[in-house]
Design a protein around this motif. Structure first.
Motif, PDB file in Angstrom:
ATOM      1  N   SER A  17       0.797  -1.232   0.000  1.00  0.00           N
ATOM      2  CA  SER A  17       0.000   0.000   0.000  1.00  0.00           C
ATOM      3  C   SER A  17       0.825   1.276   0.000  1.00  0.00           C
ATOM      4  O   SER A  17       0.508   2.227  -0.722  1.00  0.00           O
ATOM      5  N   ARG A  56      -7.612   0.070   2.161  1.00  0.00           N
ATOM      6  CA  ARG A  56      -9.036  -0.292   2.250  1.00  0.00           C
ATOM      7  C   ARG A  56      -9.461  -1.104   1.030  1.00  0.00           C
ATOM      8  O   ARG A  56      -8.923  -0.927  -0.047  1.00  0.00           O
ATOM      9  N   GLU A  57     -10.497  -1.907   1.202  1.00  0.00           N
ATOM     10  CA  GLU A  57     -11.044  -2.664   0.075  1.00  0.00           C
ATOM     11  C   GLU A  57     -12.159  -1.903  -0.637  1.00  0.00           C
ATOM     12  O   GLU A  57     -12.537  -2.276  -1.748  1.00  0.00           O
ATOM     13  N   SER A  59     -12.307   1.510  -1.439  1.00  0.00           N
ATOM     14  CA  SER A  59     -11.849   2.829  -1.887  1.00  0.00           C
ATOM     15  C   SER A  59     -11.478   2.756  -3.364  1.00  0.00           C
ATOM     16  O   SER A  59     -11.034   1.714  -3.844  1.00  0.00           O
ATOM     17  N   SER A  62      -8.014   1.501  -3.717  1.00  0.00           N
ATOM     18  CA  SER A  62      -7.752   0.235  -3.035  1.00  0.00           C
ATOM     19  C   SER A  62      -6.730  -0.630  -3.764  1.00  0.00           C
ATOM     20  O   SER A  62      -6.696  -0.681  -4.996  1.00  0.00           O
TER      21      SER A  62
END
Length: 195
Positions: A17, A56-57, A59, A62
């Protein structure tokens, strides 16, 4: 960098990320990131926010929506893409985090895409790795993702002031559809149909 290393395109993982967030910000440009920050927030605040959004999943940024170019264990390129019809739902997290981390209300952003296309939100390659065809490989991988999702094409916006990027997209089979505005910039909407 080992020039003999093979670059692999893969779906991103959550532990990538921070690297993805940096590449997304590179694609956005520092000027654009600072525009989103406004007064009182720094580029580091924006990086913190973007890293959390990539984690986040749900967004638009993501890791689940991201393809990465890997040189061994290093992320050297990233392409963030999602179903254009889901933009408003996916953007809700950006709006929420911008209020929390930047103290800015970005709830009235223009829509940059629409249903019927896999939208390429961000594409960037580490400057050290440019000129090796990595962006082209990422763009081709996005076409396969659109095919798997049952979408008829891949779309993106390119700044009219960035003719080099537009040449790359046109050379990869994208075609001009119409003009658009986003983030105060005149943009061209390009689409590549799934064949």
């Amino acid at each position: 960098m080992n020039n003999k290393t093979t670059i692999e395109i893969r779906p991103a993982r959550i532990e990538q990320s921070a690297a993805i967030a940096r590449l997304v910000m590179m694609a956005m440009t520092e000027e654009c990131c600072l525009h989103f920050c406004g007064e009182g927030a720094t580029i580091d605040d924006f990086l913190t926010m973007m890293t959390l959004l990539v984690e986040r999943e749900d967004s638009q940024y993501s890791y689940c929506n991201t393809l990465v170019a890997m040189d061994g264990d290093s992320v050297v390129g990233a392409l963030v893409c999602y179903d254009g019809g889901e933009l408003r739902e996916l953007r809700q997290q950006f709006v929420r985090y911008a209020l929390e981390y930047l103290h800015r209300d970005h709830s009235n952003l223009d829509d940059e895409t629409q249903a019927g296309e896999l939208y390429i939100d961000s594409l960037a390659v580490d400057p050290v790795y440019r000129g090796r065809g990595i962006a082209t490989h990422l763009l081709n991988a996005s076409l396969e993702r659109a095919r798997q999702m049952g979408l008829p094409g891949v779309g993106l916006l390119v700044d009219k002031g960035n003719p080099n990027a537009e040449r790359l997209y046109l050379s990869c089979g994208f075609r001009y559809v119409d003009d658009n505005q986003w983030g105060g910039h005149a943009m061209r909407h390009l689409v590549r149909p799934v064949e």
